[in-house]
Design a protein around this motif. Structure first.
Motif, short mmCIF file in Angstrom:
data_model
loop_
_atom_site.label_atom_id
_atom_site.label_comp_id
_atom_site.label_asym_id
_atom_site.label_seq_id
_atom_site.Cartn_x
_atom_site.Cartn_y
_atom_site.Cartn_z
N UNK A 202 0.71 -1.22 -0.07
CA UNK A 202 0.00 -0.02 0.04
C UNK A 202 1.08 1.23 -0.07
N UNK A 203 0.66 2.22 -0.96
CA UNK A 203 1.51 3.44 -0.95
C UNK A 203 1.24 4.26 0.04
N UNK A 204 0.13 4.28 0.46
CA UNK A 204 0.03 5.20 1.88
C UNK A 204 0.69 4.82 2.82
N UNK A 205 1.51 3.42 3.05
CA UNK A 205 2.14 3.32 4.23
C UNK A 205 3.48 4.38 4.45
N UNK A 206 3.79 4.89 3.13
CA UNK A 206 4.90 6.00 3.41
C UNK A 206 4.56 7.34 4.19
N UNK A 207 3.44 7.49 4.29
CA UNK A 207 2.63 8.84 4.91
C UNK A 207 2.88 8.60 6.46
N UNK A 208 3.18 7.16 6.96
CA UNK A 208 3.54 7.13 8.56
C UNK A 208 4.86 6.96 8.80
N UNK A 209 5.88 7.00 7.99
CA UNK A 209 7.20 6.73 7.95
C UNK A 209 7.84 7.54 9.41
N UNK A 210 7.53 8.86 9.13
CA UNK A 210 8.07 9.91 10.02
C UNK A 210 7.47 9.69 11.32
N UNK A 211 6.04 9.45 11.28
CA UNK A 211 5.47 9.15 12.64
C UNK A 211 6.03 8.16 13.31
N UNK A 212 6.32 6.95 12.55
CA UNK A 212 7.08 5.78 13.29
C UNK A 212 8.44 6.30 13.96
N UNK A 213 9.04 6.98 13.05
CA UNK A 213 10.58 7.24 13.60
C UNK A 213 10.53 7.98 15.04
N UNK A 214 9.67 9.20 14.82
CA UNK A 214 9.72 9.89 16.03
C UNK A 214 9.10 9.49 17.23
N UNK A 215 8.18 8.50 17.17
CA UNK A 215 7.64 7.66 18.17
C UNK A 215 8.67 6.62 18.48
#
Length: 448
Positions: A202-215
């Motif tokens: 799913x290409x929308x996965x990329x939209x959560x990359x930064x959130x994952x890194x910060x958390x």
């Protein structure tokens, strides 16, 4: 789909994005708002703690008369069943979705929406997921109790491996065997299969990359604490016990290997910190190229600095490091009669050339024993808005000056400090003494 339904979906998405629930996030396909991607943070004090669980939501033309379809994406490519109600195939069994029979009043109604669906899913991620099995009310034998304990144990392990580690490894170009490659490079023939194991379709996965890194930086200490505790209860390479309700192709199979998870977590932290420290140099290149983000951040800095002077705010000092708008030096002077009275605390605010798509990461240069500061010196804060730096500065100051915060494990990132702060009265005294030592040391370090 009617215009009214599209307006409703848009409104529901904005409500979640602007809401106060720190455990839910949504993104949508700009070419088709009917395709929504959601992230649910695993609740604290459960085997799913701080895992990142993703779901694809598809709205039909009958919405809201009928519920959308929901598919779990955090399944290890269809090989892991994370819950009796969340199958390896991605099926989510909930009465609200019409995928499970429920009691009267539990069915879908047009008054419900995306947020109620996500909250229902989050309720499945409980501290005893074995209870979600339909036959649980008849499970009272010693063998049943052993199954419950074993089920929690393997979910806790796979939560770290599949819901935390593997997606971040993929986004950072870290291969499963520990080798690293530049994220910008295309997979070669020899490692393409390895890449496919960790990437989501799913290409929308990329939209959560930064959130994952910060958390991840915030919750790193909690992940390590989970491993420390779990290693006392199991041994390496022990196989997972298969549950009575698990069937071929719909299981959570594997074995325990916490030392390997610890290694992979440490490597992830190293890579994310390295990436963060590269932002200022990348920003200088952007500045030399005359791109708008550099002048925008410079202007925001100047406006904030002017506002601080106008307000005569002597508790905050803000500077650009080497005139670089992508690295801000933030100094906080503890206000009189506050818990930080007399302290001088220095921070670095790293900004990405892709701001605001990538959010700032704040590191404390001064040693500070605080519930909002991880042992690695990462500050946890939540701005009211993410697209302007003045809201970030406001949020940082608010975190430092808050003396009686509400209990919320999602916002406290130092496990030791958290346990003391919300422990017994004696524990709170120990916390306050440790915090006071930080204040005294910060002043000593400044004037040495």
């Amino acid at each position: 789909m009617s215009d009214q339904a599209i307006l409703r979906i848009t409104r529901e998405i904005k409500q979640i994005q602007q809401g106060a629930d720190l455990s839910l996030a949504v993104a949508y396909d700009e070419s088709d708002i009917r395709s929504v991607h959601a992230l649910v943070l695993g609740p604290p004090d459960t085997p799913y703690q701080f895992g990142f669980f993703e779901f694809a939501i598809k709205f039909s033309k009958d919405y809201p008369a009928k519920p959308p379809s929901v598919r779990a994406l955090t399944t290890n490519k269809g090989r892991c069943r994370f819950n009796p109600n969340i199958y390896a195939s991605g099926k989510v069994c909930l009465s609200i979705l019409g995928t499970w029979r429920g009691e009267r009043g539990e069915e879908w109604s047009s008054a419900q929406g995306v947020e109620s669906i996500l909250i229902s899913i989050q309720s499945l991620l409980s501290n005893n997921p074995y209870e979600n099995e339909p036959g649980y009310d008849k499970a009272h034998t010693a063998e049943d109790n052993e199954c419950k304990i074993s089920y929690i144990a393997k979910i806790r392990h796979e939560n770290l491996r599949i819901a935390v580690i593997e997606p971040l490894e993929s986004s950072l170009g870290i291969l499963p065997d520990g080798r690293t490659s530049k994220v910008s490079e295309q997979p070669s023939e020899e490692n393409e299969d390895d890449q496919l194991l960790n990437e989501d379709d799913d290409p929308l996965t990329d939209q959560f990359i930064d959130l994952r890194k910060r958390r991840f930086l915030w919750y790193f200490d909690s992940y390590i604490q989970t491993i420390d505790n779990a290693e006392l209860e199991t041994f390496r390479k022990r196989k997972f016990q298969r549950m009575p309700f698990e069937s071929q192709g719909n299981t959570m199979d594997g074995h325990f290997d916490y030392p390997e998870l610890r290694r992979r977590l440490a490597l992830l932290k190293e890579r994310i910190v390295y990436e963060t420290h590269k932002w200022p140099s990348e920003g200088l290149v952007v500045k030399e190229q005359g791109l708008g983000i550099a002048s925008n951040l410079q202007r925001q800095y100047e406006q904030i600095e002017e506002e601080l002077k106008r307000q005569k705010n002597f508790a905050v000092d803000l500077k650009l490091v080497d005139a670089n708008p992508f690295l801000w030096a933030f100094t906080y002077f503890g206000r009189p009669m506050s818990h930080l009275d007399g302290g001088i605390f220095k921070f670095k605010i790293y900004l990405s050339p892709r701001f605001p798509d990538e959010q700032p990461r704040v590191f404390v240069d001064t040693s500070l024993f605080h519930i909002r500061v991880s042992r690695e010196g990462v500050l946890c804060y939540f701005p009211r808005r993410t697209d302007e730096m003045r809201y970030h500065i406001e949020a940082i100051v608010a975190v430092l000056e808050e003396e009686s915060p509400p209990y919320d494990p999602r916002t406290t990132v130092n496990p030791e400090a958290t346990k003391l702060f919300w422990g017994s009265p004696q524990d709170r005294k120990i916390y306050n003494r440790a915090l006071r030592r930080s204040v005294e040391q910060s002043a000593e370090e400044t004037y040495v």
